[in-house]
Design a protein around this motif. Structure first.
Motif, mmCIF file in Angstrom:
data_model
loop_
_atom_site.group_PDB
_atom_site.id
_atom_site.type_symbol
_atom_site.label_atom_id
_atom_site.label_comp_id
_atom_site.label_asym_id
_atom_site.label_seq_id
_atom_site.Cartn_x
_atom_site.Cartn_y
_atom_site.Cartn_z
ATOM 1 N N VAL A 1 1.036 -1.488 -0.089
ATOM 2 C CA VAL A 1 0.441 0.028 -0.224
ATOM 3 C C VAL A 1 0.848 1.128 -0.313
ATOM 4 C CG1 VAL A 1 -1.811 1.521 1.586
ATOM 5 C CG2 VAL A 1 -1.806 -1.029 1.315
ATOM 6 N N LEU A 2 2.073 0.993 0.259
ATOM 7 C CA LEU A 2 3.017 2.084 0.649
ATOM 8 C C LEU A 2 3.816 2.426 -0.467
ATOM 9 C CD1 LEU A 2 4.390 4.861 2.584
ATOM 10 C CD2 LEU A 2 5.661 2.843 2.799
ATOM 11 N N PHE A 3 3.872 1.442 -0.970
ATOM 12 C CA PHE A 3 4.466 2.046 -2.828
ATOM 13 C C PHE A 3 3.804 2.074 -3.260
ATOM 14 C CE2 PHE A 3 6.051 -0.374 -6.682
ATOM 15 C CZ PHE A 3 7.482 0.418 -6.492
ATOM 16 N N LEU A 4 2.562 1.332 -3.696
ATOM 17 C CA LEU A 4 0.750 1.871 -4.048
ATOM 18 C C LEU A 4 1.127 3.983 -4.140
ATOM 19 C CD1 LEU A 4 -0.916 1.607 -5.920
ATOM 20 C CD2 LEU A 4 -2.389 0.895 -4.450
ATOM 21 N N TYR B 1 -6.424 2.330 0.323
ATOM 22 C CA TYR B 1 -6.168 1.599 -0.234
ATOM 23 C C TYR B 1 -6.336 0.219 0.633
ATOM 24 C CZ TYR B 1 -6.532 2.258 -5.119
ATOM 25 O OH TYR B 1 -7.207 2.771 -6.532
ATOM 26 N N MET B 2 -6.000 1.081 1.807
ATOM 27 C CA MET B 2 -5.553 -0.009 3.263
ATOM 28 C C MET B 2 -7.072 -0.606 3.781
ATOM 29 S SD MET B 2 -2.696 1.071 4.670
ATOM 30 C CE MET B 2 -3.804 0.126 6.704
ATOM 31 N N ASN B 3 -6.804 -1.852 4.160
ATOM 32 C CA ASN B 3 -7.242 -3.361 3.856
ATOM 33 C C ASN B 3 -7.949 -3.953 2.916
ATOM 34 O OD1 ASN B 3 -6.941 -2.500 7.074
ATOM 35 N ND2 ASN B 3 -8.151 -1.085 6.973
ATOM 36 N N PHE B 4 -7.043 -3.639 1.755
ATOM 37 C CA PHE B 4 -7.548 -4.347 0.420
ATOM 38 C C PHE B 4 -7.903 -5.634 0.673
ATOM 39 C CE2 PHE B 4 -8.323 -5.579 -3.647
ATOM 40 C CZ PHE B 4 -8.901 -4.250 -4.571
ATOM 41 N N GLU C 1 0.734 -1.471 -17.068
ATOM 42 C CA GLU C 1 1.986 -1.641 -16.854
ATOM 43 C C GLU C 1 2.564 -0.234 -16.631
ATOM 44 O OE1 GLU C 1 4.271 -4.263 -19.265
ATOM 45 O OE2 GLU C 1 2.532 -5.986 -18.686
ATOM 46 N N SER C 2 3.057 0.026 -15.288
ATOM 47 C CA SER C 2 2.826 1.757 -14.896
ATOM 48 C C SER C 2 4.774 1.944 -14.971
ATOM 49 C CB SER C 2 2.721 2.650 -14.533
ATOM 50 O OG SER C 2 3.228 1.504 -12.886
ATOM 51 N N PRO C 3 5.772 2.639 -15.901
ATOM 52 C CA PRO C 3 6.852 2.266 -15.707
ATOM 53 C C PRO C 3 7.482 2.005 -14.603
ATOM 54 C CG PRO C 3 6.224 4.494 -17.128
ATOM 55 C CD PRO C 3 5.331 4.256 -16.565
ATOM 56 N N ILE C 4 7.490 3.063 -13.603
ATOM 57 C CA ILE C 4 7.835 3.195 -11.973
ATOM 58 C C ILE C 4 7.974 1.495 -11.608
ATOM 59 C CG2 ILE C 4 8.684 3.830 -10.019
ATOM 60 C CD1 ILE C 4 7.991 6.645 -10.742
ATOM 61 N N ARG C 5 6.095 1.148 -11.199
ATOM 62 C CA ARG C 5 6.254 0.118 -10.597
ATOM 63 C C ARG C 5 6.692 -1.537 -11.998
ATOM 64 N NH1 ARG C 5 -0.367 1.874 -9.566
ATOM 65 N NH2 ARG C 5 0.554 3.470 -8.445
ATOM 66 N N TYR C 6 6.650 -1.312 -12.863
ATOM 67 C CA TYR C 6 6.798 -2.781 -13.623
ATOM 68 C C TYR C 6 8.423 -2.189 -14.226
ATOM 69 C CZ TYR C 6 8.115 -5.547 -17.882
ATOM 70 O OH TYR C 6 8.200 -6.452 -18.309
ATOM 71 N N PHE D 1 -6.936 -6.234 -7.992
ATOM 72 C CA PHE D 1 -5.825 -5.764 -7.952
ATOM 73 C C PHE D 1 -5.375 -4.760 -8.053
ATOM 74 C CE2 PHE D 1 -5.953 -10.622 -9.293
ATOM 75 C CZ PHE D 1 -6.754 -11.040 -8.057
ATOM 76 N N PRO D 2 -4.980 -3.673 -7.273
ATOM 77 C CA PRO D 2 -4.392 -2.241 -7.252
ATOM 78 C C PRO D 2 -2.711 -2.370 -7.113
ATOM 79 C CG PRO D 2 -5.165 -2.346 -4.767
ATOM 80 C CD PRO D 2 -5.469 -3.416 -5.443
#
Length: 467
Positions: free
Chosen positions: A172-175, A240-243, A278-283, A310-311
């Motif tokens: 969640v923090l990384f998201l 998105y906490m407790n997702f 697929e976003s660049p940083i997350r990918y 799935f976020p």
């Protein structure tokens, strides 16, 4: 079996009042203009604001007073309307999904908001929202709907055991850190400052940020960006906490939220396609997001027809997780790349979008260094070409495209409503086509510059055994 008419919890008066205050930007602007012209008499100066608040309170009370609902044997009966009374019958078998949410006001008095999605609803038709009902009443509505649909097992969100996916705190923090919501926060800050510029003493800020001081201006912009970024991160954390994603029978239930808890239930039969973004940083870190394209409204207050499944999830876990929820889908990465004839077209299209900037700067300012912008444009076009592709299996079609955020849509054959092929004169010379696949009205996916023979093969596959 006939039940008596019921009203919402009285906290709905406050909820309707808050909605009136949010949904009156034009009236609020008129009131601000009236307030700015001071006469010296506080009663006269602030009377428009008081009148507006009284109107919101009266409208909130009347909305609650005139809203009643009743559960019958096979349908729900609703009466509402302040001036014009509207009556609406909703058959239980037309209810496609039920979601719960509980904001701060609802949680203070122990009630929830019930959001009912119906089949065949038009885009501009309001959905059914019970803004404040007891938890037991919400369960009773769900029991009635599931009983009508001949589902013996009633879903109770609080006692789930078959959990498919849980978003951990570090994810969640990384998201939140990698989210792109900062631009929306900046726009909101700009709108706020533009409306209240006469109430904020900007002239005092000149002591710290002088208009003619470039460095101070840059520092001020940096501070605004940092504030917007922090607000965006906090907003995503709360959302998105407790997702958690739970599957039971033919129903997917998603619960999320910290301050405002939401519970979204949707039928698997409503899902028209599955999209992987697929976003660049997350990918780079091996993460993607998975979304459902479903026949319904924006159940999670997002884009119409889209629901976040799935976020944030590891890319190597997507196939197994999706197979748990939707066994008929097969998510993979074995795409057939576009032919080499399409490569130069992708690169040239990217050049056309930025060509005007160096041309203007060279003609009027003789700044030839702006030609360097053409290099990243060529790279963007080449990246778009390499990432685009199609994948055809026995009963599934997958289309992938994009340059910054790559989006892949997996569609079952029986869910595709229409498939079209378009071809321009330039594409005709290069024996290329653009394919379009529509899974529901207003939502379609396309891939540009597909080989002509491959596009025709997909079209024949779509028509095969299609009645």
């Amino acid at each position: 079996m006939m039940h008596e008419k019921k009203r919402l919890h009285p906290i709905a008066i406050v909820i309707h009042m808050v909605k009136r205050l949010k949904q009156g930007p034009f009236l609020a602007l008129v009131l601000l203009i009236a307030i700015k012209e001071k006469t010296g008499d506080p009663f006269v100066d602030w009377s428009p604001l008081f009148l507006f608040l009284l109107y919101a309170m009266f409208a909130g009370y009347m909305s609650w007073r005139r809203f009643t609902y009743r559960l019958e044997e096979h349908n729900m009966y609703i009466e509402q309307g302040i001036v014009v009374k509207k009556k609406r019958y909703i058959p239980f078998d037309r209810i496609q999904g039920i979601s719960h949410s509980s904001g701060l006001l609802q949680r203070l008095v122990g009630v929830v908001q019930v959001h009912i999605e119906t089949a065949g609803r038009q885009i501009d038709e309001p959905e059914v929202i019970l803004s404040a009902v007891s938890i037991e009443e919400a369960k009773q509505i769900e029991r009635a709907v599931h009983h009508q649909k001949r589902e013996n097992m009633f879903i109770e969100i609080e006692y789930k055991t078959d959990i498919v996916f849980t978003l951990r705190f570090r994810d969640v923090l990384f998201l939140s850190i990698t989210s792109g919501g900062v631009f929306g926060v900046i726009a909101a800050i700009g709108a706020f400052l533009s409306d209240f510029d006469n109430f904020i003493p900007f002239e005092r800020l000149n002591i710290f940020f002088r208009v003619d001081d470039t460095a101070s201006t840059l520092v001020f912009l940096l501070v605004v960006l940092m504030i917007a970024y922090v607000l965006s991160v906090i907003g995503h954390l709360f959302r998105y906490m407790n997702f958690t994603v739970v599957k039971q029978n033919k129903t997917i239930t998603i619960t999320t939220g910290l301050l405002q808890k939401k519970s979204i239930s949707t039928s698997i039969e409503r899902v028209q396609a599955i999209a992987v973004k697929e976003s660049p940083i997350r990918y780079l870190f091996g993460y993607v997001s998975v979304h459902l394209i479903h026949a319904g409204g924006a159940l999670d207050d997002g884009k119409h027809g889209s629901l976040v499944l799935f976020p944030l999830v590891r890319k190597n876990e997507v196939t197994s997780l999706v197979a748990t929820c939707f066994p008929e889908y097969r998510l993979h990465n074995s795409f057939r790349s576009l032919c080499t004839r399409a490569r130069w077209r992708y690169m040239l299209r990217s050049l056309y979008k930025v060509m005007l900037i160096p041309v203007i700067t060279i003609v009027f300012f003789q700044r030839f260094e702006t030609l360097l912008l053409l290099l990243p444009a060529v790279h963007v076009g080449y990246r778009s070409y390499k990432r685009a592709g199609v994948a055809l299996e026995r009963e599934q079609l997958a289309l992938r495209s994009g340059w910054l955020t790559i989006k892949t849509v997996y569609m079952l054959k029986q869910r595709i409503q229409s498939f079209t092929i378009s071809q321009s004169r330039m594409q005709q010379r290069a024996r290329l086509c653009t394919v379009h696949a529509t899974v529901m009205p207003g939502i379609r996916k396309k891939v540009v510059d597909v080989d002509e023979r491959e596009a025709k093969a997909i079209y024949e596959w779509f028509l095969e055994n299609k009645e």
